[in-house]
Design an enzyme around this catalytic site. Structure first.
Site, PDB file in Angstrom:
ATOM      1  N   TYR A   1       0.879  -1.178   0.000  1.00  0.00           N
ATOM      2  CA  TYR A   1       0.000   0.000   0.000  1.00  0.00           C
ATOM      3  C   TYR A   1       0.913   1.224   0.000  1.00  0.00           C
ATOM      4  O   TYR A   1       2.026   1.173  -0.515  1.00  0.00           O
ATOM      5  CB  TYR A   1      -0.941  -0.089   1.213  1.00  0.00           C
ATOM      6  CG  TYR A   1      -2.069   0.917   1.229  1.00  0.00           C
ATOM      7  CD1 TYR A   1      -2.775   1.241   0.063  1.00  0.00           C
ATOM      8  CD2 TYR A   1      -2.435   1.537   2.412  1.00  0.00           C
ATOM      9  CE1 TYR A   1      -3.806   2.162   0.086  1.00  0.00           C
ATOM     10  CE2 TYR A   1      -3.475   2.460   2.449  1.00  0.00           C
ATOM     11  CZ  TYR A   1      -4.146   2.778   1.284  1.00  0.00           C
ATOM     12  OH  TYR A   1      -5.175   3.682   1.313  1.00  0.00           O
TER      13      TYR A   1
ATOM     14  N   ARG B   1      -6.964  10.531  -9.956  1.00  0.00           N
ATOM     15  CA  ARG B   1      -6.304  11.259  -8.861  1.00  0.00           C
ATOM     16  C   ARG B   1      -5.724  10.237  -7.887  1.00  0.00           C
ATOM     17  O   ARG B   1      -6.197  10.075  -6.769  1.00  0.00           O
ATOM     18  CB  ARG B   1      -7.299  12.169  -8.132  1.00  0.00           C
ATOM     19  CG  ARG B   1      -6.642  13.171  -7.187  1.00  0.00           C
ATOM     20  CD  ARG B   1      -7.654  13.759  -6.228  1.00  0.00           C
ATOM     21  NE  ARG B   1      -8.286  12.737  -5.408  1.00  0.00           N
ATOM     22  CZ  ARG B   1      -7.757  12.230  -4.298  1.00  0.00           C
ATOM     23  NH1 ARG B   1      -6.557  12.616  -3.897  1.00  0.00           N
ATOM     24  NH2 ARG B   1      -8.402  11.315  -3.605  1.00  0.00           N
TER      25      ARG B   1
ATOM     26  N   ASN C   1      -0.468  11.832   1.064  1.00  0.00           N
ATOM     27  CA  ASN C   1       0.328  10.686   0.605  1.00  0.00           C
ATOM     28  C   ASN C   1       0.913  10.982  -0.769  1.00  0.00           C
ATOM     29  O   ASN C   1       0.337  11.747  -1.533  1.00  0.00           O
ATOM     30  CB  ASN C   1      -0.564   9.439   0.514  1.00  0.00           C
ATOM     31  CG  ASN C   1      -0.923   8.890   1.866  1.00  0.00           C
ATOM     32  OD1 ASN C   1      -0.088   8.807   2.752  1.00  0.00           O
ATOM     33  ND2 ASN C   1      -2.188   8.518   2.048  1.00  0.00           N
TER      34      ASN C   1
ATOM     35  N   LYS D   1      -5.546  -2.089  -2.423  1.00  0.00           N
ATOM     36  CA  LYS D   1      -6.617  -1.969  -1.423  1.00  0.00           C
ATOM     37  C   LYS D   1      -7.253  -3.326  -1.140  1.00  0.00           C
ATOM     38  O   LYS D   1      -7.537  -3.665   0.019  1.00  0.00           O
ATOM     39  CB  LYS D   1      -7.690  -1.001  -1.922  1.00  0.00           C
ATOM     40  CG  LYS D   1      -7.284   0.457  -1.900  1.00  0.00           C
ATOM     41  CD  LYS D   1      -7.602   1.091  -0.562  1.00  0.00           C
ATOM     42  CE  LYS D   1      -7.303   2.581  -0.576  1.00  0.00           C
ATOM     43  NZ  LYS D   1      -7.729   3.269   0.626  1.00  0.00           N
TER      44      LYS D   1
ATOM     45  N   ASP E   1     -13.871   5.776  -0.342  1.00  0.00           N
ATOM     46  CA  ASP E   1     -12.870   5.712   0.718  1.00  0.00           C
ATOM     47  C   ASP E   1     -12.170   7.048   0.919  1.00  0.00           C
ATOM     48  O   ASP E   1     -11.816   7.399   2.039  1.00  0.00           O
ATOM     49  CB  ASP E   1     -11.847   4.613   0.403  1.00  0.00           C
ATOM     50  CG  ASP E   1     -10.911   4.367   1.566  1.00  0.00           C
ATOM     51  OD1 ASP E   1     -11.410   4.133   2.686  1.00  0.00           O
ATOM     52  OD2 ASP E   1      -9.685   4.414   1.375  1.00  0.00           O
ATOM     53  N   ASP E   2     -11.963   7.816  -0.144  1.00  0.00           N
ATOM     54  CA  ASP E   2     -11.283   9.102  -0.007  1.00  0.00           C
ATOM     55  C   ASP E   2     -12.114  10.086   0.814  1.00  0.00           C
ATOM     56  O   ASP E   2     -11.580  10.838   1.618  1.00  0.00           O
ATOM     57  CB  ASP E   2     -10.984   9.700  -1.382  1.00  0.00           C
ATOM     58  CG  ASP E   2     -10.179   8.764  -2.252  1.00  0.00           C
ATOM     59  OD1 ASP E   2      -9.057   8.433  -1.855  1.00  0.00           O
ATOM     60  OD2 ASP E   2     -10.685   8.338  -3.307  1.00  0.00           O
TER      61      ASP E   2
ATOM     62  N   GLU F   1     -12.590   4.706  -5.400  1.00  0.00           N
ATOM     63  CA  GLU F   1     -11.238   5.053  -4.944  1.00  0.00           C
ATOM     64  C   GLU F   1     -10.540   5.973  -5.935  1.00  0.00           C
ATOM     65  O   GLU F   1     -10.486   5.688  -7.140  1.00  0.00           O
ATOM     66  CB  GLU F   1     -10.410   3.769  -4.781  1.00  0.00           C
ATOM     67  CG  GLU F   1      -9.010   3.986  -4.269  1.00  0.00           C
ATOM     68  CD  GLU F   1      -8.974   4.375  -2.808  1.00  0.00           C
ATOM     69  OE1 GLU F   1      -7.987   4.988  -2.380  1.00  0.00           O
ATOM     70  OE2 GLU F   1      -9.941   4.050  -2.080  1.00  0.00           O
ATOM     71  N   ASP F   2     -10.030   7.091  -5.437  1.00  0.00           N
ATOM     72  CA  ASP F   2      -9.132   7.976  -6.194  1.00  0.00           C
ATOM     73  C   ASP F   2      -9.722   8.470  -7.506  1.00  0.00           C
ATOM     74  O   ASP F   2      -9.037   8.531  -8.535  1.00  0.00           O
ATOM     75  CB  ASP F   2      -7.785   7.288  -6.433  1.00  0.00           C
ATOM     76  CG  ASP F   2      -6.937   7.267  -5.157  1.00  0.00           C
ATOM     77  OD1 ASP F   2      -7.324   7.940  -4.194  1.00  0.00           O
ATOM     78  OD2 ASP F   2      -5.902   6.591  -5.134  1.00  0.00           O
TER      79      ASP F   2
END
Length: 545
Positions: free
Chosen positions: A88, A142, A401, A160, A254-255, A231-232
């Site tokens: 990760y 992203r 991150n 993930k 999740d973000d 996600e992202d």
């Protein structure tokens, strides 16, 4: 071979199914004469540690997971602190950037805009349709703080889901990584002869929305028991898809929600320590966010729960949160702004724009400074010292991150607060000694939250993932620290206890789903907490080595 049948309940009816079997041993002559599993575990770990470059470690573990998933997850569970940064963040960031160059074998599903009109038939090519229980979906627009990576973003979905298996015991064969290819706006990938995605710039919103409507419908048809994690996605689309689909399908982002939940958990523990040092009530905290994208606003929304849990109204909670973007402090009189920023835009300030972070700190006088800006070293010595001057124990969370984009390091935060900082970051930092005492950085890693949240939603067969379920996961994490962990002023439990933490969070999520009336596993409602926890553990997959 002995076949073991285990009972289980389905819609109030007890049925039998075959218990999992260990992987078959190679036939005589197809393996060395002495191939012992325990010794091979040592061998594989030694092979990993012989690799010097982090990306080489990632490639080795990817091959091991493909060839021997039981060994991969056995090593992962036994060495969580060592493995997590590899599979990760931060190493997965480099792996995504170079995905088209390090690609070895098919993994996951790729759907592109060219599949519109036949998405259902493409999804049905997945080899384990009946076993699928969870998917992580990204469009690569992203990835972490690295920008638009196109189909190279598949690495984040793969990573993930590996953590869902390790952290919550979801069966590896139940996971479905998905990457949607809408093109990429990153020119170096369009020019890269090895890039594996469509070679055009990203499509417009109208075409993308039509694709997403078809995709989500066909996903629910092909995989009727699937929990969906977004996600992202880029900030605007992250909010758009969450609002468009969250009440139609069992999904969460999740973000926006996972990051908010894990930060809320760490903040609850940090705020108690900070208030104990200052003598001020928990309701007096003032939170300044540096960064107002999807993650920043998502965390701010979740942290409102901290204040409402103390008895404040929604309006009072919102008044204790300030946001800063690239143009400085966000306030109504500043002018037009993105829709997702308006909720936290200040109505009590109408002066000239305040752009410098030191001036903003002087004006707001925050007890907590949270960074979600992906601007490296934004919290320099002057900023950290300003926070220390205002608070006996300042709360500083540089959450961006990967490590190279973190707003500050743990060492800088400790040095410039004389060791008094209450610190949590998005990526891992090493512990350090300060004036004869070992200090341990917290890591506000979403992997504390999403495995247990996902497992709970799956076992409850939730029709949707409600805000109360997300909040329950956060509170469950905050309450999971042991007395030993609290004695070191830790904000998060040690990662080695991830399975125990995941089970505890899953229980809290199932209870929240039941209260919200979105659970379809009605037989779980009558279970005591002790029996429910035992049931959860019985459903957690473990490597058979």
């Amino acid at each position: 071979m002995t076949i073991v049948l285990t009972p289980y309940w389905s819609n109030g009816v007890q049925k039998l199914k075959m218990a999992p079997q260990p992987p078959p041993k190679p036939k005589q002559g197809l393996a060395p004469p002495v191939l012992d599993d325990e010794v091979h575990t040592v061998r594989c770990l030694a092979q990993l540690r012989s690799k010097e470059a982090p990306l080489e470690k990632y490639i080795y573990l990817s091959a091991l997971k493909h060839e021997n998933p039981d060994m991969f997850y056995k090593l992962c569970l036994d060495n969580m602190a060592e493995f997590t940064p590899i599979i990760y963040t931060p190493v997965v960031g480099e792996a995504c950037q170079k995905w088209s160059h390090i690609y070895r074998r098919p993994e996951g599903m790729y759907l592109s805009i060219k599949d519109k009109g036949r998405i259902g038939s493409v999804l049905k090519n997945w080899p384990r349709l009946d076993e699928a229980r969870i998917t992580v979906v990204t469009d690569g627009s992203r990835i972490l703080g690295l920008g638009d990576l196109g189909v190279n973003g598949m690495g984040i979905s793969v990573g993930k889901l590996s953590l869902y298996v390790a952290g919550a015991g979801i069966r590896p064969q139940s996971t479905v990584p998905i990457c949607l290819d809408f093109g990429t706006n990153t020119q170096r990938y369009l020019d890269d002869p090895l890039y594996m995605g469509l070679r055009h710039r990203r499509i417009g919103d109208e075409e993308m929305t039509a694709f997403m409507d078809e995709f989500m419908h066909e996903l629910s048809v092909a995989f009727p028991k699937l929990l969906i994690q977004f996600e992202d996605f880029s900030t605007d689309h992250a909010f758009m898809w969450l609002e468009r689909f969250r009440n139609k399908y069992p999904l969460f982002n999740d973000d926006i929600q996972g990051t908010g939940a894990v930060v809320l958990s760490g903040f609850i523990n940090a705020a108690k320590l900070s208030s104990a040092a200052s003598g001020q009530p928990l309701t007096s905290h003032r939170i300044l966010f540096f960064g107002a994208g999807s993650a920043g606003v998502g965390v701010a929304m979740q942290l409102m729960s901290f204040f409402t849990l103390q008895g404040l109204s929604e309006k009072e909670a919102r008044e204790r949160i300030w946001l800063v973007d690239s143009q400085g402090l966000i306030f109504d009189a500043r002018g037009p702004m993105a829709e997702h920023k308006k909720y936290f835009s200040r109505r009590d300030y109408a002066g000239p724009p305040i752009k410098d972070i030191l001036d903003i700190i002087e004006y707001v006088k925050p007890t907590a400074l949270l960074g979600l800006s992906t601007i490296s070293n934004a919290f320099n010595a002057s900023v950290i010292e300003a926070m220390a001057a205002l608070n006996p124990r300042p709360i500083i969370f540089p959450l961006s991150n990967p490590v190279k984009l973190s707003e500050c390091s743990f060492q800088d935060a400790v040095q410039h607060t004389d060791g008094q900082v209450l610190f949590a970051s998005g990526s891992p930092f090493p512990e350090m000694e300060w004036k004869g005492k070992m200090l341990y950085p917290g890591q506000g890693n979403n992997m504390y939250i999403f495995p247990g949240l996902g497992l709970g939603a799956i076992l409850a067969r939730a029709t949707s993932v409600t805000d109360t379920m997300v909040e329950a996961s956060s509170l469950g994490l905050a309450e999971s620290l042991t007395e030993d962990e609290r004695s070191f002023d830790l904000l998060y439990p040690r990662i080695e206890r991830i399975r125990e933490i995941g089970a505890s969070i899953a229980k809290a999520v199932i209870r929240a789903a039941q209260k919200a009336g979105v659970d379809r596993s009605v037989d779980l409602r009558s279970m005591s907490d002790e029996d429910l926890l035992a049931f959860i553990y019985s459903k957690m997959w473990s490597p058979m080595i």
